[in-house]
Write an enzyme that holds these catalytic residues in place. Structure first.
Site, PDB file in Angstrom:
ATOM      1  N   SER A 185      39.613  35.073  47.799  1.00  0.00           N
ATOM      2  CA  SER A 185      38.272  34.910  47.805  1.00  0.00           C
ATOM      3  C   SER A 185      37.813  33.470  47.881  1.00  0.00           C
ATOM      4  O   SER A 185      37.861  32.885  48.799  1.00  0.00           O
ATOM      5  CB  SER A 185      37.788  35.662  46.385  1.00  0.00           C
ATOM      6  OG  SER A 185      36.505  35.824  46.130  1.00  0.00           O
ATOM      7  N   HIS A 186      36.912  32.826  46.842  1.00  0.00           N
ATOM      8  CA  HIS A 186      36.226  31.651  46.948  1.00  0.00           C
ATOM      9  C   HIS A 186      37.140  30.499  46.385  1.00  0.00           C
ATOM     10  O   HIS A 186      36.733  29.289  46.425  1.00  0.00           O
ATOM     11  CB  HIS A 186      35.092  31.835  46.039  1.00  0.00           C
ATOM     12  CG  HIS A 186      35.236  31.959  44.503  1.00  0.00           C
ATOM     13  ND1 HIS A 186      35.647  33.278  44.132  1.00  0.00           N
ATOM     14  CD2 HIS A 186      35.457  31.341  43.664  1.00  0.00           C
ATOM     15  CE1 HIS A 186      35.960  33.124  42.741  1.00  0.00           C
ATOM     16  NE2 HIS A 186      35.854  31.998  42.287  1.00  0.00           N
TER      17      HIS A 186
END
Length: 505
Positions: A110-111
């Site tokens: 993800s991030h």
């Protein structure tokens, strides 16, 4: 030997994949892939068809191939789709546009930074639960051999199919069959060198002007900014790009595109409470009485805003899976709930099978922006009445006790007891469903400040969120909370003391 249980993060696998102390190795990915097939076989799927994709991070391709090999060796028919988005990996299991599958895997963190990576898993009815992941990891930890002849690996580019679904949503949302329905709308797209660069091409194909779009090329080192709609640097970057070219709006995604945020033409960020208010207003303008499920840290102003638009604000626990599952449960109980959304930007619409899909959310917002522009209005007009807090802060209190969950619960109970003993000034929120949320009537204004103390979803931490509509309200609450926690065992309150000191300088 890698501790596989240490890689469990909710319903995902996640860990360091590059540099010192690597946890998620190719061997680990291969073993977990084989264990997934073993799990499916136990459920009666003898030779499963499994899709696997990845985001742009540097370790993605090697981990994808290792996991694919593990699944193939266990007898699965593996379809490698290469660079992809997390939502697309779920859509691949359910679309009528090609042969369906029995499971899918997304290689992504993800991030998180470039040196991290992970695995997300889907079954045809949605993302797997933490309980299912526990079963898969248990199988991976066992000495069991999953080898079975007959497996295969093929390659397919699924992004064009996923893009066609988003294009169809634009046509439906604007109730048109013209070839360029977004003609006249200027949108800046920023994907932070993640997997979503194709979205700019998609919008351009639909007639939008995308001049000023940036960081569209995949680069797993994320050299320009962290691909994260909550990151200040990332939001400042897309805001500046929108203002520079005079665009109508900007949209930004995380690396695997399951989260999104936008900025308006002035460069004003529309994320967190603003984003929830915006999509809520769009839905409530079509039908009154809807219930909007959010996580627990949303503001009092948002609850008032949703109520004024004719909706019901339903706060629930942090964790996108928790919010989505609760929305599904409410619908099954007969409550009309079209949206589950976290302040982090995870948003799941009922019309999209409650899939947390940042790109689908952005598409809905872009349709509304186009419709409003034709009326001489802007998206930001919808949230002009959203009351914003004067002060907002988050303080994270570390839990030092070995049994951190017990220590955390005891600290929360201590705060709850303090609230009962100070009921004239400490008001326990009636919709409290996680931790303890206390509201205050500061400066003789009702519900003018609140704090929420809760357990972190994964970490030995008590996150504390504070918001106030009056100056100095946060530090007033923090001081009182410090008294309530003064003798809490196994909780380090130094961060709270430091916050108070920083506000009094």
């Amino acid at each position: 030997m890698v501790n596989l249980r240490a890689l469990i993060s909710g319903s995902d696998v996640r860990g360091r994949a590059l540099g010192d102390g690597v946890q998620l190795t190719e061997n680990v990915a291969q073993r977990i892939g084989a264990a997934l097939v073993g799990y499916l076989r136990e459920k009666g799927v003898e030779a499963p068809r499994i899709f696997i994709g990845r985001d742009s991070r540097v370790t993605g391709e090697a981990l994808l191939n290792a996991c694919a090999y593990g699944m193939q060796d266990a007898g699965a028919h593996v379809v490698r789709v290469g660079l992809c988005t997390t939502p697309a990996m779920f859509v691949a299991l359910n679309t009528e546009l090609h042969e369906k599958g029995d499971a899918s895997v997304m290689v992504t963190a993800s991030h998180h930074p470039y040196d991290r990576n992970g695995l997300k898993f889907f079954l045809p009815d949605g993302g797997i639960s933490s309980a299912v992941l526990e079963e898969i990891i248990s199988l991976a930890e066992s000495s069991q051999s999953f080898h079975q002849a007959g497996g295969s690996v093929t390659d397919e580019n699924f992004l064009p199919i996923y893009a066609s679904i988003l294009k169809e949503r634009i046509m439906k949302g604007l109730e048109t069959d013209v070839q360029k329905p977004l003609l006249g709308l200027h949108v800046v797209v920023d994907v932070g060198n993640g997997a979503g660069g194709f979205y700019a091409d998609l919008l351009e194909d639909m007639g939008a002007w995308v001049e000023g779009s940036q960081f569209l090329e995949p680069d797993g080192m994320f050299p320009n900014h962290i691909p994260n709609p909550e990151n200040q640097e990332a939001m400042a970057s897309v805001s500046a790009a929108v203002v520079k070219v005079g665009a109508d709006l900007g949209v930004i995604f995380d690396a695997d595109c399951d989260r999104a945020a936008i900025v308006d033409k002035t460069g004003r960020e529309v994320n967190r409470n603003r984003l929830i208010a915006l999509i809520s207003a769009i839905l409530l303008s079509e039908k009154q009485g809807l219930t909007i499920v959010t996580d627990s840290v949303t503001s009092s102003g948002l609850a008032k805003f949703i109520g004024e638009w004719g909706g019901v604000h339903y706060r629930y626990k942090r964790g996108y899976r928790n919010v989505i599952d609760e929305a599904i449960r409410l619908n099954e109980a007969g409550i009309n709930c079209p949206l589950a959304i976290e302040t982090s930007g995870h948003a799941a619409l009922r019309e999209n099978n409650f899939l947390d899909d940042g790109m689908y959310l952005a598409t809905v917002l872009i349709c509304e922006a186009m419709r409003l522009k034709q009326e001489g209005k802007e998206l930001s007009d919808l949230i002009c009445d959203l009351r914003e807090p004067l002060e907002s802060a988050e303080v994270r209190l570390s839990i030092t006790a070995p049994d951190f969950r017990s220590a955390g619960r005891m600290a929360i109970e201590k705060v709850m007891d303090y609230a009962f003993n100070h009921a004239q000034t400490w008001h326990i929120a009636p919709d409290n469903r996680e931790g303890v949320r206390i509201t205050f009537d500061l400066d003789n204004e009702l519900d003018s400040a609140w704090f929420l103390l809760r357990m972190s979803v994964h970490d030995p931490v008590l996150p504390l969120n504070l918001e106030s509509d009056v100056k100095g309200g946060n530090v007033t609450m923090a001081k009182q909370l410090l008294c309530a926690l003064s003798d809490a065992q196994g909780v380090d309150i130094s961060a709270l003391k430091a916050y108070i000191d920083s506000q009094e300088v």
